[in-house]
Design a protein around this motif. Structure first.
Motif, PDB file in Angstrom:
ATOM      1  N   LEU A  80      54.632 -24.789 -45.395  1.00 44.81           N
ATOM      2  CA  LEU A  80      55.329 -24.191 -44.336  1.00 44.81           C
ATOM      3  C   LEU A  80      54.724 -23.921 -43.441  1.00 44.81           C
ATOM      4  N   SER A  81      55.236 -24.048 -42.151  1.00 42.49           N
ATOM      5  CA  SER A  81      54.384 -23.755 -40.926  1.00 42.49           C
ATOM      6  C   SER A  81      55.231 -22.834 -40.085  1.00 42.49           C
ATOM      7  N   VAL A  82      54.831 -21.467 -39.893  1.00 40.78           N
ATOM      8  CA  VAL A  82      55.863 -20.465 -39.155  1.00 40.78           C
ATOM      9  C   VAL A  82      55.118 -20.322 -37.632  1.00 40.78           C
ATOM     10  N   THR A  83      55.784 -20.697 -36.594  1.00 37.76           N
ATOM     11  CA  THR A  83      55.383 -20.470 -35.414  1.00 37.76           C
ATOM     12  C   THR A  83      56.304 -19.675 -34.382  1.00 37.76           C
ATOM     13  N   GLY A  84      55.907 -19.002 -33.399  1.00 33.49           N
ATOM     14  CA  GLY A  84      56.585 -18.473 -32.651  1.00 33.49           C
ATOM     15  C   GLY A  84      57.337 -19.261 -31.442  1.00 33.49           C
ATOM     16  N   ALA A  85      58.206 -19.019 -30.780  1.00 29.83           N
ATOM     17  CA  ALA A  85      59.104 -19.744 -29.761  1.00 29.83           C
ATOM     18  C   ALA A  85      58.070 -20.006 -28.502  1.00 29.83           C
ATOM     19  N   ASP A  86      57.304 -18.669 -28.258  1.00 32.27           N
ATOM     20  CA  ASP A  86      56.319 -18.979 -27.282  1.00 32.27           C
ATOM     21  C   ASP A  86      54.870 -19.459 -27.465  1.00 32.27           C
ATOM     22  N   HIS A  87      54.522 -19.725 -28.714  1.00 29.00           N
ATOM     23  CA  HIS A  87      53.383 -20.204 -29.129  1.00 29.00           C
ATOM     24  C   HIS A  87      52.968 -21.582 -28.738  1.00 29.00           C
ATOM     25  N   SER A  88      51.846 -22.074 -28.735  1.00 27.01           N
ATOM     26  CA  SER A  88      51.435 -23.173 -28.617  1.00 27.01           C
ATOM     27  C   SER A  88      51.540 -24.229 -29.687  1.00 27.01           C
ATOM     28  N   ASP A  89      51.382 -25.274 -29.644  1.00 29.67           N
ATOM     29  CA  ASP A  89      51.748 -26.276 -30.800  1.00 29.67           C
ATOM     30  C   ASP A  89      50.470 -26.355 -31.718  1.00 29.67           C
ATOM     31  N   GLN A  90      49.329 -25.635 -31.267  1.00 30.72           N
ATOM     32  CA  GLN A  90      48.303 -25.837 -32.454  1.00 30.72           C
ATOM     33  C   GLN A  90      48.589 -25.392 -33.564  1.00 30.72           C
ATOM     34  N   ASP A  91      49.093 -24.473 -34.050  1.00 31.57           N
ATOM     35  CA  ASP A  91      49.553 -24.199 -35.500  1.00 31.57           C
ATOM     36  C   ASP A  91      50.140 -25.251 -36.175  1.00 31.57           C
TER      37      ASP A  91
END
Length: 291
Positions: free
Chosen positions: A7-18
């Motif tokens: 599972l990868s959780v990311t924020g809507a304003d984050h870059s795609d790096q995660d």
């Protein structure tokens, strides 16, 4: 255990790096990637009624204007969420990878539960650099994925060379159940490492704790699973255990640290803050945590 769903959780304003980091790890071990793009917002107040008394008009109009601004922010947030989802799907579509992408727009208090539901059906959650540096969303994701599920979390700081096939691993050991669970969850990657160093700081021989020879029991357990393991017993010399482990990881050229995460509710923010300080004060090194 082998990692089949990550599972990868990311924020809507984050870059795609995660997401890129998690995708690379999934490709490395042949795992499915599940991406959750999340945005939190304050829930708009409910219950505004039609003005009844003239003296209430100004107050009620102010409330309605505030509601209008909140609805506008909600609309903008949903648009950013959908845009980030489309961009991530386009990115993953170029990779030879099995994946799914989901989104959720929820109030701040519900983030942990939203993440918990996804993490329960994953073998591992990845916390990447962008999420780690998000002091608002990061702790909520860590709480939901690590403390509410019993599933492990891999923290990958900026600049770290993340891998699920580490060659040298340091295991922080103190004979507590959290450390035991971390070892069990990491057993698959430990068994493939060239060197695993079980490290104890200021260990004391006790009948119901470390035993007569601290580290001997966990070393024997790992050896039975084919792990190439040695035990290191280190003095703290007045330093914190985290500092000693970090320095020893550097001295032994470790690729990853495996350790238990301890946390009463009041300590969870401190644990996340400690992980963030780790990144700022020490060379970047992935941290595998289990509770």
């Amino acid at each position: 255990m082998a990692f089949k769903t990550v599972l990868s959780v990311t924020g809507a304003d984050h870059s795609d790096q995660d997401v890129r980091t998690a995708a690379s790890l999934c490709a490395e071990v042949g795992a499915d990637l599940s991406v959750l793009v999340i945005r939190s917002a304050t829930r708009p107040p409910m219950g505004d009624g039609i003005p009844v008394w003239p003296e209430q008009r100004a107050q009620d109009m102010a409330r309605l204007e505030n509601r209008s601004r909140q609805i506008e922010r909600l609309s903008q947030g949903m648009a950013r969420l959908e845009k980030q989802s489309r961009e991530i799907q386009a990115l993953l579509g170029t990779m030879r990878l099995s994946y799914d992408v989901d989104t959720d727009y929820c109030d701040h208090a519900s983030v942990g539960d939203v993440v918990r539901q996804r993490a329960l059906c994953a073998d591992l959650t990845i916390v990447g650099p962008a999420l780690l540096n998000d002091s608002d969303l990061g702790p909520l994701v860590m709480n939901g994925s690590l403390f509410e599920t019993g599933k492990p979390v891999l923290v990958v700081p900026k600049g770290a060379e993340a891998t699920l096939w580490p060659q040298r691993v340091l295991v922080g050991w103190d004979s507590r159940v959290e450390a035991s669970r971390a070892v069990r969850e990491a057993l698959d990657l430990l068994s493939h490492a060239k060197e695993v160093r079980v490290t104890l700081v200021d260990p004391e021989p006790t009948y119901n704790g470390n035993g007569a020879e601290p580290g001997a029991d966990i070393t024997a357990y790992l050896a039975r699973h084919g792990v190439r393991v040695v035990v290191d017993r280190l003095p703290s010399a007045g330093q914190s255990i985290d500092t000693v482990l970090a320095q020893h990881a550097i001295d032994t050229s470790a690729d990853m640290i495996v350790m238990g995460a301890y946390g009463h509710r009041r300590l969870r923010e401190r644990i996340f803050g400690g992980v963030a300080r780790w990144i700022l004060e020490k060379p970047p090194l992935p941290l595998f945590l289990a509770r």
